[in-house]
Design a protein around this motif. Structure first.
Motif, PDB file in Angstrom:
ATOM      1  N   PRO A 250       0.822  -1.218   0.000  1.00 18.40           N
ATOM      2  CA  PRO A 250       0.000   0.000   0.000  1.00 18.40           C
ATOM      3  C   PRO A 250       0.854   1.265   0.000  1.00 18.40           C
ATOM      4  N   LEU A 251       1.973   1.174   0.781  1.00 16.27           N
ATOM      5  CA  LEU A 251       2.861   2.345   0.861  1.00 16.27           C
ATOM      6  C   LEU A 251       3.451   2.663  -0.518  1.00 16.27           C
ATOM      7  N   ARG A 252       3.824   1.587  -1.212  1.00 16.75           N
ATOM      8  CA  ARG A 252       4.417   1.763  -2.550  1.00 16.75           C
ATOM      9  C   ARG A 252       3.405   2.416  -3.498  1.00 16.75           C
ATOM     10  N   LYS A 253       2.177   1.964  -3.325  1.00 20.57           N
ATOM     11  CA  LYS A 253       1.102   2.507  -4.168  1.00 20.57           C
ATOM     12  C   LYS A 253       0.968   4.018  -3.956  1.00 20.57           C
ATOM     13  N   ILE A 254       0.982   4.382  -2.630  1.00 19.49           N
ATOM     14  CA  ILE A 254       0.868   5.811  -2.306  1.00 19.49           C
ATOM     15  C   ILE A 254       2.029   6.588  -2.926  1.00 19.49           C
ATOM     16  N   ASN A 255       3.230   5.966  -2.786  1.00 21.98           N
ATOM     17  CA  ASN A 255       4.418   6.596  -3.363  1.00 21.98           C
ATOM     18  C   ASN A 255       4.273   6.821  -4.859  1.00 21.98           C
ATOM     19  N   GLN A 256       3.778   5.774  -5.517  1.00 19.51           N
ATOM     20  CA  GLN A 256       3.587   5.875  -6.980  1.00 19.51           C
ATOM     21  C   GLN A 256       2.604   6.984  -7.328  1.00 19.51           C
ATOM     22  N   THR A 257       1.508   7.047  -6.536  1.00 20.29           N
ATOM     23  CA  THR A 257       0.493   8.067  -6.787  1.00 20.29           C
ATOM     24  C   THR A 257       1.100   9.457  -6.639  1.00 20.29           C
ATOM     25  N   ILE A 258       1.868   9.608  -5.520  1.00 20.71           N
ATOM     26  CA  ILE A 258       2.495  10.917  -5.283  1.00 20.71           C
ATOM     27  C   ILE A 258       3.445  11.258  -6.432  1.00 20.71           C
ATOM     28  N   ASN A 259       4.208  10.239  -6.872  1.00 19.01           N
ATOM     29  CA  ASN A 259       5.156  10.459  -7.963  1.00 19.01           C
ATOM     30  C   ASN A 259       4.480  10.913  -9.246  1.00 19.01           C
ATOM     31  N   SER A 260       3.419  10.193  -9.610  1.00 17.24           N
ATOM     32  CA  SER A 260       2.773  10.572 -10.881  1.00 17.24           C
ATOM     33  C   SER A 260       2.096  11.935 -10.748  1.00 17.24           C
ATOM     34  N   TYR A 261       1.612  12.255  -9.538  1.00 16.94           N
ATOM     35  CA  TYR A 261       1.017  13.576  -9.311  1.00 16.94           C
ATOM     36  C   TYR A 261       2.090  14.658  -9.489  1.00 16.94           C
ATOM     37  N   ALA A 262       3.274  14.374  -8.922  1.00 14.73           N
ATOM     38  CA  ALA A 262       4.374  15.350  -9.013  1.00 14.73           C
ATOM     39  C   ALA A 262       4.790  15.553 -10.469  1.00 14.73           C
ATOM     40  N   ILE A 263       4.828  14.469 -11.226  1.00 15.95           N
ATOM     41  CA  ILE A 263       5.221  14.560 -12.646  1.00 15.95           C
ATOM     42  C   ILE A 263       4.204  15.421 -13.407  1.00 15.95           C
ATOM     43  N   ALA A 264       2.906  15.144 -13.129  1.00 20.74           N
ATOM     44  CA  ALA A 264       1.856  15.908 -13.816  1.00 20.74           C
ATOM     45  C   ALA A 264       1.955  17.389 -13.461  1.00 20.74           C
ATOM     46  N   LYS A 265       2.166  17.670 -12.176  1.00 19.43           N
ATOM     47  CA  LYS A 265       2.258  19.082 -11.740  1.00 19.43           C
ATOM     48  C   LYS A 265       3.465  19.763 -12.384  1.00 19.43           C
ATOM     49  N   ASN A 266       4.585  19.014 -12.421  1.00 19.56           N
ATOM     50  CA  ASN A 266       5.795  19.568 -13.028  1.00 19.56           C
ATOM     51  C   ASN A 266       5.547  19.956 -14.478  1.00 19.56           C
ATOM     52  N   LYS A 267       4.825  19.091 -15.190  1.00 14.69           N
ATOM     53  CA  LYS A 267       4.517  19.354 -16.596  1.00 14.69           C
ATOM     54  C   LYS A 267       3.675  20.607 -16.717  1.00 14.69           C
ATOM     55  N   GLU A 268       2.691  20.719 -15.791  1.00  9.79           N
ATOM     56  CA  GLU A 268       1.802  21.877 -15.801  1.00  9.79           C
ATOM     57  C   GLU A 268       2.610  23.167 -15.601  1.00  9.79           C
ATOM     58  N   ILE A 269       3.531  23.098 -14.613  1.00  9.11           N
ATOM     59  CA  ILE A 269       4.361  24.274 -14.312  1.00  9.11           C
ATOM     60  C   ILE A 269       5.224  24.633 -15.526  1.00  9.11           C
ATOM     61  N   GLU A 270       5.774  23.573 -16.151  1.00  8.64           N
ATOM     62  CA  GLU A 270       6.609  23.791 -17.343  1.00  8.64           C
ATOM     63  C   GLU A 270       5.817  24.517 -18.432  1.00  8.64           C
ATOM     64  N   THR A 271       4.564  24.064 -18.655  1.00 13.92           N
ATOM     65  CA  THR A 271       3.721  24.690 -19.679  1.00 13.92           C
ATOM     66  C   THR A 271       3.452  26.151 -19.327  1.00 13.92           C
ATOM     67  N   LEU A 272       3.142  26.383 -18.044  1.00 12.58           N
ATOM     68  CA  LEU A 272       2.869  27.771 -17.629  1.00 12.58           C
ATOM     69  C   LEU A 272       4.093  28.647 -17.839  1.00 12.58           C
ATOM     70  N   GLN A 273       5.273  28.083 -17.486  1.00 11.40           N
ATOM     71  CA  GLN A 273       6.509  28.854 -17.660  1.00 11.40           C
ATOM     72  C   GLN A 273       6.752  29.148 -19.132  1.00 11.40           C
ATOM     73  N   LYS A 274       6.500  28.134 -19.976  1.00  6.89           N
ATOM     74  CA  LYS A 274       6.689  28.322 -21.415  1.00  6.89           C
ATOM     75  C   LYS A 274       5.766  29.423 -21.925  1.00  6.89           C
ATOM     76  N   ASN A 275       4.490  29.380 -21.479  1.00  7.72           N
ATOM     77  CA  ASN A 275       3.524  30.398 -21.892  1.00  7.72           C
ATOM     78  C   ASN A 275       3.974  31.787 -21.458  1.00  7.72           C
ATOM     79  N   ALA A 276       4.515  31.855 -20.228  1.00 10.82           N
ATOM     80  CA  ALA A 276       4.954  33.150 -19.705  1.00 10.82           C
ATOM     81  C   ALA A 276       6.106  33.686 -20.549  1.00 10.82           C
TER      82      ALA A 276
END
Ligand code: ADP
Length: 259
Positions: free
Chosen positions: A6-32
């Protein structure tokens, strides 16, 4: 072992969330960055005609106004700069509205051959001044009704033919062809000017991208024409194509449906 799962699952979820957020930030920075560059480009483009007009007017005020010949010449140049400024602002507004999707297209049936003839007539002066010969080929026995936005397609034809004249050599030639192929009308505009280097070909449809800065400005170019052409044709589910050979010339073409 099973207890870590279960812990690994949570870790994976957090990881994929972080990757998605990073991508979002990258797009915003590119737009800026894009927005910053765009504003810098616009400021620069606006300054050019403003400074020129200012220069002529101030020189007149500093005394040049006394000389009749100089007065006329400088006023004419100031007027030309103001015209360029006006054109630039109009084009910027058009492009901005197109990019935001607020421009409406009004489709109707019309004869594109007649339209091209009209554009040629309108640009005749410009061609004569450069001693450029404009030829128009179409089958006299055929009809060329299309279904499209008339004003916007006028703008496309005007832009392509005007560029073919402007970027031609003195005494050059422009060949316009209108052909019916299956259920499409195919328009091509060929010039035998300098041509466009391979590395610039992809970029000429970007706003303010110019291969020859001085020639574009002298000819009253805003550097926005082809960006507008691209958007107009996209609004018709069509595409602008370009082929070019250095030293031989360029061909721009597009298709529209037969009405
Ligand atoms: P401009 O207002 O500068 O003419 P456009 O968007 O119409 O702007 O064209 C972008 C650039 O592409 C021009 O500045 C020019 O360098 C190049 N270009 C366009 N048409 C031609 C052509 N027929 N031959 C050579 N270069 C061209």
């Amino acid at each position: 072992r099973t207890s870590i799962s279960p812990l690994r699952k949570i870790n994976q979820t957090i990881n994929s969330y972080a990757i998605a957020k990073n991508k979002e930030i990258e797009t915003l920075q590119k737009n800026a960055v894009f927005r910053k560059e765009f504003i810098a480009d616009i400021s620069h483009e606006l300054k050019t005609p403003i400074f020129a007009a200012q220069g002529y007017v101030h020189t007149l005020l500093d005394g040049a106004v006394e000389d009749e010949e100089v007065r006329y010449k400088f006023l004419k140049r100031a007027a030309k700069s103001l015209n360029n400024l006006d054109k630039l602002v109009q084009d910027l507004l058009t492009l901005n509205r197109m990019e935001n999707g607020v421009v409406k297209f009004h489709f109707e049936n019309f004869d594109i051959k007649d339209m091209i003839l009209e554009v040629i007539e309108q640009l005749e002066h410009k061609a004569d001044r450069r001693d450029v010969l404009v030829r128009f080929y179409f089958d006299k026995n055929d009809t060329f009704d299309t279904h499209a936005d008339k004003d916007k397609i006028y703008r496309v034809c005007q832009n392509l033919i005007s560029n073919a004249i402007k970027y031609n050599n003195d005494g050059g030639e422009v060949v316009i062809r209108l052909e019916k192929k299956k259920n499409k009308l195919h328009v091509s505009v060929r010039d035998n000017g300098k041509g466009i280097p391979e590395e610039d070909l992809k970029r000429i449809f970007e706003r303010f991208y110019r291969v020859e800065k001085s020639r574009s400005r002298e000819g009253g170019g805003t550097g926005l024409g082809l960006a507008i052409v691209k958007h107009i044709l996209e609004g018709h589910k069509s595409r602008i194509k370009v082929e070019s050979t250095i030293g031989k010339g360029s061909t721009f073409s597009f298709s529209l449906p037969v009405a």
